[in-house]
Scaffold this active site. Structure first.
Site, PDB file in Angstrom:
ATOM      1  N   HIS A  33      -5.184  37.482 100.734  1.00 56.03           N
ATOM      2  CA  HIS A  33      -4.252  36.709 101.781  1.00 56.03           C
ATOM      3  C   HIS A  33      -2.262  36.625 101.119  1.00 56.03           C
ATOM      4  CE1 HIS A  33      -3.344  32.653 103.127  1.00 56.03           C
ATOM      5  NE2 HIS A  33      -2.433  32.731 102.457  1.00 56.03           N
ATOM      6  N   ASP A  35       1.384  35.341 101.765  1.00 54.55           N
ATOM      7  CA  ASP A  35       1.775  34.433 102.543  1.00 54.55           C
ATOM      8  C   ASP A  35       3.633  35.052 103.472  1.00 54.55           C
ATOM      9  OD1 ASP A  35       0.853  31.766 102.175  1.00 54.55           O
ATOM     10  OD2 ASP A  35       0.151  32.825 100.138  1.00 54.55           O
ATOM     11  N   MET A  37       7.027  33.413 104.515  1.00 49.01           N
ATOM     12  CA  MET A  37       7.811  32.449 104.685  1.00 49.01           C
ATOM     13  C   MET A  37       9.238  32.820 104.854  1.00 49.01           C
ATOM     14  SD  MET A  37       6.555  30.348 101.373  1.00 49.01           S
ATOM     15  CE  MET A  37       5.232  30.858 100.598  1.00 49.01           C
ATOM     16  N   HIS A  66      -0.963  33.929 106.783  1.00 46.56           N
ATOM     17  CA  HIS A  66      -0.653  32.919 106.838  1.00 46.56           C
ATOM     18  C   HIS A  66       0.648  33.388 106.963  1.00 46.56           C
ATOM     19  CE1 HIS A  66      -0.242  29.038 104.504  1.00 46.56           C
ATOM     20  NE2 HIS A  66      -0.263  28.620 105.940  1.00 46.56           N
ATOM     21  N   MET A 137      -4.415  23.663 104.730  1.00 43.69           N
ATOM     22  CA  MET A 137      -3.078  23.198 104.180  1.00 43.69           C
ATOM     23  C   MET A 137      -4.080  22.263 102.831  1.00 43.69           C
ATOM     24  SD  MET A 137      -1.967  25.570 103.934  1.00 43.69           S
ATOM     25  CE  MET A 137      -0.808  25.739 102.656  1.00 43.69           C
ATOM     26  N   GLY A 142       5.018  26.529 100.957  1.00 47.07           N
ATOM     27  CA  GLY A 142       5.912  26.799 100.484  1.00 47.07           C
ATOM     28  C   GLY A 142       5.750  27.414  99.212  1.00 47.07           C
ATOM     29  N   PHE A 143       5.048  26.982  98.429  1.00 44.96           N
ATOM     30  CA  PHE A 143       5.120  27.679  96.659  1.00 44.96           C
ATOM     31  C   PHE A 143       3.878  27.759  96.667  1.00 44.96           C
ATOM     32  CE2 PHE A 143       8.982  25.091  97.512  1.00 44.96           C
ATOM     33  CZ  PHE A 143      10.383  26.269  97.556  1.00 44.96           C
ATOM     34  N   GLY A 144       3.810  28.712  94.926  1.00 41.65           N
ATOM     35  CA  GLY A 144       1.893  28.470  94.696  1.00 41.65           C
ATOM     36  C   GLY A 144       2.354  27.439  93.213  1.00 41.65           C
ATOM     37  N   ASP A 175      -6.224  26.306 101.679  1.00 44.38           N
ATOM     38  CA  ASP A 175      -5.020  27.009 100.296  1.00 44.38           C
ATOM     39  C   ASP A 175      -4.072  26.032  99.807  1.00 44.38           C
ATOM     40  OD1 ASP A 175      -3.321  28.918  99.740  1.00 44.38           O
ATOM     41  OD2 ASP A 175      -2.585  28.993 101.996  1.00 44.38           O
ATOM     42  N   GLY A 176      -4.630  25.882  98.578  1.00 46.70           N
ATOM     43  CA  GLY A 176      -3.284  25.537  97.683  1.00 46.70           C
ATOM     44  C   GLY A 176      -4.136  25.197  96.754  1.00 46.70           C
ATOM     45  N   GLY A 177      -3.828  25.095  95.449  1.00 46.05           N
ATOM     46  CA  GLY A 177      -4.186  24.512  94.353  1.00 46.05           C
ATOM     47  C   GLY A 177      -5.857  24.724  94.354  1.00 46.05           C
ATOM     48  N   GLY A 197      -3.779  31.705  94.735  1.00 48.15           N
ATOM     49  CA  GLY A 197      -3.203  32.472  93.877  1.00 48.15           C
ATOM     50  C   GLY A 197      -2.664  32.606  92.394  1.00 48.15           C
TER      51      GLY A 197
END
Ligand code: DX5
Ligand code: ZN
Length: 221
Positions: A33, A35, A37, A66, A137, A142-144, A175-177, A197
């Site tokens: 993946h 990312d 940005m 992404h 999402m 915006g952040f890992g 995606d995320g957490g 991530g």
């Protein structure tokens, strides 16, 4: 349904990117993946075609790109040529979503749409059968290493129902957490593709972490 694990290189050690990619590939990662940005759609900057091209040479795995950028259509052909397998744009910046999805497919990639936590599933209802992938999402992008938003589990459940009801064959990605504490519940809610991530790259053994995440899903079938 197969479990697809897509480690995000956002949390990788860029000084040793080749080793990091080799470790996740050997550890059974399904996709990589990436990312992207732009500092406008999200308050952070990362990388573009050069990194996609670099990773393309390091692995045979599909590259899941992404796009956290405004005007994602500006990058479709360049990123496809750089080696992207999937291009996922955000619904919040896709007023001509159908045309944008067609353009991604014409460029030879799978076409995905991502939804921020505050964006309704209605944003993709009319194009459900045009999607190769729907990305829900589970943090604000915006952040890992952010905390998983718990009420997104219900959104994943409703996303699964929307795809099934419309006859869409799109993959359902989150995606995320995503980590050992959260993955099983999201899998049970109907997701099949998991970006991770921090969980993977902060682990002393990324390969073992990928296997553990996959196992947690398989145990809850
Ligand atoms: C967030 C990115 C994610 C991020 C996930 O804006 O889209 O792909 O890398 O990171 P973790 O798994 O650490 O939450
Ligand atoms: Zn991402």
């Amino acid at each position: 349904m197969n479990v697809r694990i897509a480690p995000s290189i956002l949390s990788a050690d860029f000084g040793h990117l080749a080793d990091e990619i080799a470790r996740i590939e050997a550890g059974g990662a399904d996709w990589v993946h990436i990312d992207v940005m732009d500092g406008r759609f999200v308050p952070n900057l990362t990388y573009g075609a050069k990194v996609i091209e670099t990773v393309r040479k390091l692995t045979a795995l599909p590259l899941d790109v992404h796009l956290m950028v405004v005007e994602p259509e500006r990058y479709v052909e360049t990123f496809a040529a750089a080696g992207a397998s999937t291009l996922t744009l955000h619904a919040e910046v896709a007023p001509h979503m159908h045309r944008q999805l067609c353009r991604i497919k014409e460029a030879g990639c799978l076409a995905g749409v991502a939804l921020n936590p505050s964006t309704s599933l209605e944003a993709v209802r009319e194009v459900a059968t045009d999607l190769d992938l729907l990305l829900v999402m589970t943090v604000n992008p915006g952040f890992g290493a952010q905390t998983f938003i718990r009420h997104s589990i219900d959104k994943v459940r409703r996303a699964r129902a929307l795809l099934d009801a419309s006859g869409s064959r799109a993959l359902l990605e989150v995606d995320g957490g995503i980590n050992r504490e959260t993955i099983a519940e999201v899998w049970r809610a109907g997701a099949d593709t998991f970006v991770a991530g921090h969980a993977v790259f902060a682990s002393p053994d990324p390969g073992a972490e990928i296997a553990a995440l996959r196992q947690l899903c398989m145990e809850t079938v």
